[in-house]
Motif scaffolding. Structure first.
Motif, PDB file in Angstrom:
ATOM      1  N   LEU A   9       5.439  13.699   9.984  1.00 29.31           N
ATOM      2  CA  LEU A   9       6.531  14.465   9.397  1.00 29.31           C
ATOM      3  C   LEU A   9       7.464  13.573   8.583  1.00 29.31           C
ATOM      4  O   LEU A   9       8.105  12.658   9.109  1.00 29.31           O
ATOM      5  N   ASN A  10       7.519  13.829   7.281  1.00 31.64           N
ATOM      6  CA  ASN A  10       8.322  13.111   6.291  1.00 31.64           C
ATOM      7  C   ASN A  10       7.854  11.681   6.064  1.00 31.64           C
ATOM      8  O   ASN A  10       8.566  10.882   5.465  1.00 31.64           O
ATOM      9  N   TYR A  11       6.657  11.339   6.521  1.00 29.69           N
ATOM     10  CA  TYR A  11       6.087  10.030   6.188  1.00 29.69           C
ATOM     11  C   TYR A  11       5.682  10.072   4.714  1.00 29.69           C
ATOM     12  O   TYR A  11       4.774  10.799   4.337  1.00 29.69           O
ATOM     13  N   MET A  12       6.414   9.334   3.878  1.00 29.93           N
ATOM     14  CA  MET A  12       6.223   9.379   2.434  1.00 29.93           C
ATOM     15  C   MET A  12       6.287  10.814   1.905  1.00 29.93           C
ATOM     16  O   MET A  12       5.639  11.173   0.939  1.00 29.93           O
ATOM     17  N   GLY A  13       7.070  11.655   2.617  1.00 32.73           N
ATOM     18  CA  GLY A  13       7.291  13.024   2.183  1.00 32.73           C
ATOM     19  C   GLY A  13       6.313  14.039   2.726  1.00 32.73           C
ATOM     20  O   GLY A  13       6.415  15.225   2.359  1.00 32.73           O
ATOM     21  N   PHE A  14       5.375  13.642   3.597  1.00 28.62           N
ATOM     22  CA  PHE A  14       4.449  14.639   4.132  1.00 28.62           C
ATOM     23  C   PHE A  14       5.252  15.723   4.846  1.00 28.62           C
ATOM     24  O   PHE A  14       6.100  15.421   5.698  1.00 28.62           O
ATOM     25  N   PRO A  15       4.994  17.012   4.555  1.00 28.44           N
ATOM     26  CA  PRO A  15       5.917  18.065   4.986  1.00 28.44           C
ATOM     27  C   PRO A  15       5.643  18.682   6.349  1.00 28.44           C
ATOM     28  O   PRO A  15       6.413  19.542   6.785  1.00 28.44           O
ATOM     29  N   LEU A  65       0.830  -1.202   0.000  1.00 25.85           N
ATOM     30  CA  LEU A  65       0.000   0.000   0.000  1.00 25.85           C
ATOM     31  C   LEU A  65       0.869   1.259   0.000  1.00 25.85           C
ATOM     32  O   LEU A  65       1.681   1.453   0.866  1.00 25.85           O
ATOM     33  N   GLN A  66       0.673   2.098  -1.001  1.00 28.46           N
ATOM     34  CA  GLN A  66       1.484   3.303  -1.105  1.00 28.46           C
ATOM     35  C   GLN A  66       0.654   4.564  -1.265  1.00 28.46           C
ATOM     36  O   GLN A  66       0.943   5.573  -0.666  1.00 28.46           O
ATOM     37  N   LYS A  67      -0.380   4.547  -2.101  1.00 22.36           N
ATOM     38  CA  LYS A  67      -1.116   5.782  -2.349  1.00 22.36           C
ATOM     39  C   LYS A  67      -2.575   5.470  -2.656  1.00 22.36           C
ATOM     40  O   LYS A  67      -2.903   4.377  -3.069  1.00 22.36           O
ATOM     41  N   PRO A  68      -3.469   6.451  -2.468  1.00 18.76           N
ATOM     42  CA  PRO A  68      -4.888   6.195  -2.617  1.00 18.76           C
ATOM     43  C   PRO A  68      -5.302   5.941  -4.055  1.00 18.76           C
ATOM     44  O   PRO A  68      -4.726   6.475  -4.996  1.00 18.76           O
ATOM     45  N   ALA A  69      -6.336   5.101  -4.225  1.00 18.01           N
ATOM     46  CA  ALA A  69      -6.953   4.916  -5.531  1.00 18.01           C
ATOM     47  C   ALA A  69      -8.031   5.979  -5.672  1.00 18.01           C
ATOM     48  O   ALA A  69      -9.205   5.740  -5.476  1.00 18.01           O
ATOM     49  N   PRO A  98       5.302  17.371  -2.383  1.00 23.66           N
ATOM     50  CA  PRO A  98       6.553  17.581  -1.642  1.00 23.66           C
ATOM     51  C   PRO A  98       7.464  16.357  -1.724  1.00 23.66           C
ATOM     52  O   PRO A  98       6.995  15.211  -1.682  1.00 23.66           O
ATOM     53  N   GLN A  99       8.753  16.597  -1.838  1.00 21.48           N
ATOM     54  CA  GLN A  99       9.720  15.516  -1.836  1.00 21.48           C
ATOM     55  C   GLN A  99      10.141  15.191  -0.401  1.00 21.48           C
ATOM     56  O   GLN A  99      10.190  16.087   0.457  1.00 21.48           O
ATOM     57  N   PRO A 100      10.431  13.915  -0.111  1.00 22.61           N
ATOM     58  CA  PRO A 100      10.894  13.576   1.242  1.00 22.61           C
ATOM     59  C   PRO A 100      12.101  14.403   1.639  1.00 22.61           C
ATOM     60  O   PRO A 100      13.047  14.561   0.865  1.00 22.61           O
ATOM     61  N   THR A 101      12.060  14.954   2.849  1.00 25.53           N
ATOM     62  CA  THR A 101      13.140  15.789   3.364  1.00 25.53           C
ATOM     63  C   THR A 101      13.371  15.442   4.823  1.00 25.53           C
ATOM     64  O   THR A 101      12.456  15.553   5.639  1.00 25.53           O
ATOM     65  N   GLU A 102      14.572  15.034   5.148  1.00 28.99           N
ATOM     66  CA  GLU A 102      14.876  14.670   6.533  1.00 28.99           C
ATOM     67  C   GLU A 102      14.725  15.891   7.442  1.00 28.99           C
ATOM     68  O   GLU A 102      15.259  16.957   7.146  1.00 28.99           O
ATOM     69  N   MET A 117      10.482   6.801   3.348  1.00 26.35           N
ATOM     70  CA  MET A 117       9.804   5.563   2.976  1.00 26.35           C
ATOM     71  C   MET A 117       9.633   4.648   4.183  1.00 26.35           C
ATOM     72  O   MET A 117      10.614   4.237   4.807  1.00 26.35           O
ATOM     73  N   PRO A 118       8.387   4.306   4.528  1.00 27.78           N
ATOM     74  CA  PRO A 118       8.159   3.401   5.655  1.00 27.78           C
ATOM     75  C   PRO A 118       8.522   1.974   5.289  1.00 27.78           C
ATOM     76  O   PRO A 118       8.569   1.613   4.101  1.00 27.78           O
ATOM     77  N   PRO A 119       8.773   1.132   6.287  1.00 31.41           N
ATOM     78  CA  PRO A 119       9.062  -0.278   6.010  1.00 31.41           C
ATOM     79  C   PRO A 119       7.813  -0.991   5.509  1.00 31.41           C
ATOM     80  O   PRO A 119       6.692  -0.485   5.636  1.00 31.41           O
ATOM     81  N   ALA A 120       8.016  -2.178   4.932  1.00 32.52           N
ATOM     82  CA  ALA A 120       6.886  -2.994   4.484  1.00 32.52           C
ATOM     83  C   ALA A 120       6.002  -3.366   5.673  1.00 32.52           C
ATOM     84  O   ALA A 120       6.498  -3.536   6.794  1.00 32.52           O
TER      85      ALA A 120
END
Length: 336
Positions: free
Chosen positions: A147-153, A13-17, A59-63, A83-86
């Motif tokens: 914060l930074n979960y799949m790039g959330f800013p 699961l990565q993004k909404p349909a 937004p791009q992932p940013t540490e 990127m979260p783990p599987a």
């Protein structure tokens, strides 16, 4: 933060349909003027939120910097690269010690939500609310899980009026008659605690108030249905029947989820009537977070890759708790 339902295995699961806005036209900034006010017999009177632009700008992932998250605070695995783990293939059952860690993370999330709720008033921006909630979470030695979960800013999701979920805090001042969902998750002691609620800004019209009240009641009824040996599908049956009796629809594209050492994990918790397998067992932890909508519950995803609004512009409300199944019932960890 909600999980998203799509027709691929849960662990991928990565993004909404969801339907996505794709044209290059530019609309008004939702936080600055043109008031796109809705005033219909169906939905009531409120300001409809629209995207600043239809040009893709996810937004791009940013540490996070050390100024944002001090070095002594534990960070989840995705904090650096986004990127979260599987997802684990099995539904974890927590030990007593693990439940207490989850309880502490949930406490901080609950108190951060209360802080944010106290800030809700006309003239305050969602960015200001986000900043104060972020500051509080860090003061409690927690990490804002969004914060930074799949790039959330940002630290929290702020969803106003017709925004179903995952709204990104920004510079729009709240106005009288809005309502806003604040969705906050905290990572502390290796566990995530997740909660949300919808708050009125000044005077909300009767149709909006009834939607908020119904959604909170739907959550309460669903929690009351939980316990050891109860099918997970009982949650959706309870919420779906209640919402239908009041003329509301329920989002089927966004779900509750298992929670613990992973932000999102099995089981997925469907809030609509469903026939998904599985039963609740002591030690299982998950969120229930129904979204009720005035009109059609289908969502449209903005070009920012996160914000989801209703297809027809109707309002939606959401409430959420993290809970754990016990030997005799359920323990709601984010409840005051």
């Amino acid at each position: 933060m909600l999980a998203s339902r799509i027709s691929i295995p849960v662990r991928q699961l990565q993004k909404p349909a969801l339907r996505t806005l794709t044209t290059g036209a530019t609309l008004c900034h939702p936080r600055i003027r043109r008031r796109s006010a809705i005033n219909s017999a169906d939905f009531g009177s409120y300001e409809r939120i629209t995207p600043a632009s239809l040009v893709p700008c996810k937004p791009q992932p940013t540490e996070p910097s050390l100024a944002s998250i001090p070095a002594h605070i534990d960070r989840p695995p995705y904090a650096k690269a986004g990127m979260p783990p599987a997802w684990p293939s099995q539904i974890p059952t927590l030990t007593k010690e693990q439940i207490e860690r989850l309880r502490e993370a949930s406490r901080v999330a609950r108190d951060a939500l209360a802080l944010g709720g106290r800030m809700v008033r006309a003239g305050v921006t969602t960015a200001e609310i986000d900043a104060e909630m972020h500051k509080y979470i860090v003061s409690q030695n927690g990490y804002p899980s969004c914060l930074n979960y799949m790039g959330f800013p940002k630290a929290v999701c702020t969803s106003v009026n017709n925004v179903i979920a995952h709204g990104i805090p920004d510079s729009r001042p709240l106005v009288n008659g809005d309502f806003i969902n604040l969705d906050v998750t905290v990572f502390k002691h290796g566990f995530h605690g997740d909660t949300s609620a919808t708050f009125a800004v000044g005077h909300v019209d009767d149709k909006g108030v009834r939607l908020m009240q119904a959604t909170e009641e739907a959550l309460d009824l669903a929690i009351q249905a939980c316990g050891p040996g109860v099918p997970f599908s009982a949650i959706g049956e309870t919420i779906g029947a209640f919402a239908r009796s009041l003329g509301y629809s329920v989002s089927e594209e966004l779900t509750g989820h298992g929670i613990g050492q992973d932000f999102h994990q099995n089981p997925l918790i469907y809030h609509h009537v469903n026939s998904e397998p599985g039963v609740m067992l002591p030690g299982m932890a998950f969120t229930i977070e129904p979204i009720l909508c005035q009109g059609v519950a289908r969502g449209v995803q903005w070009p920012d890759g996160w914000t989801i609004t209703t297809e027809d512009g109707g309002r939606s409300a959401q409430y959420e708790h993290t809970l754990v199944i016990t030997d005799s019932g359920v323990d709601v960890l984010t409840k005051a």
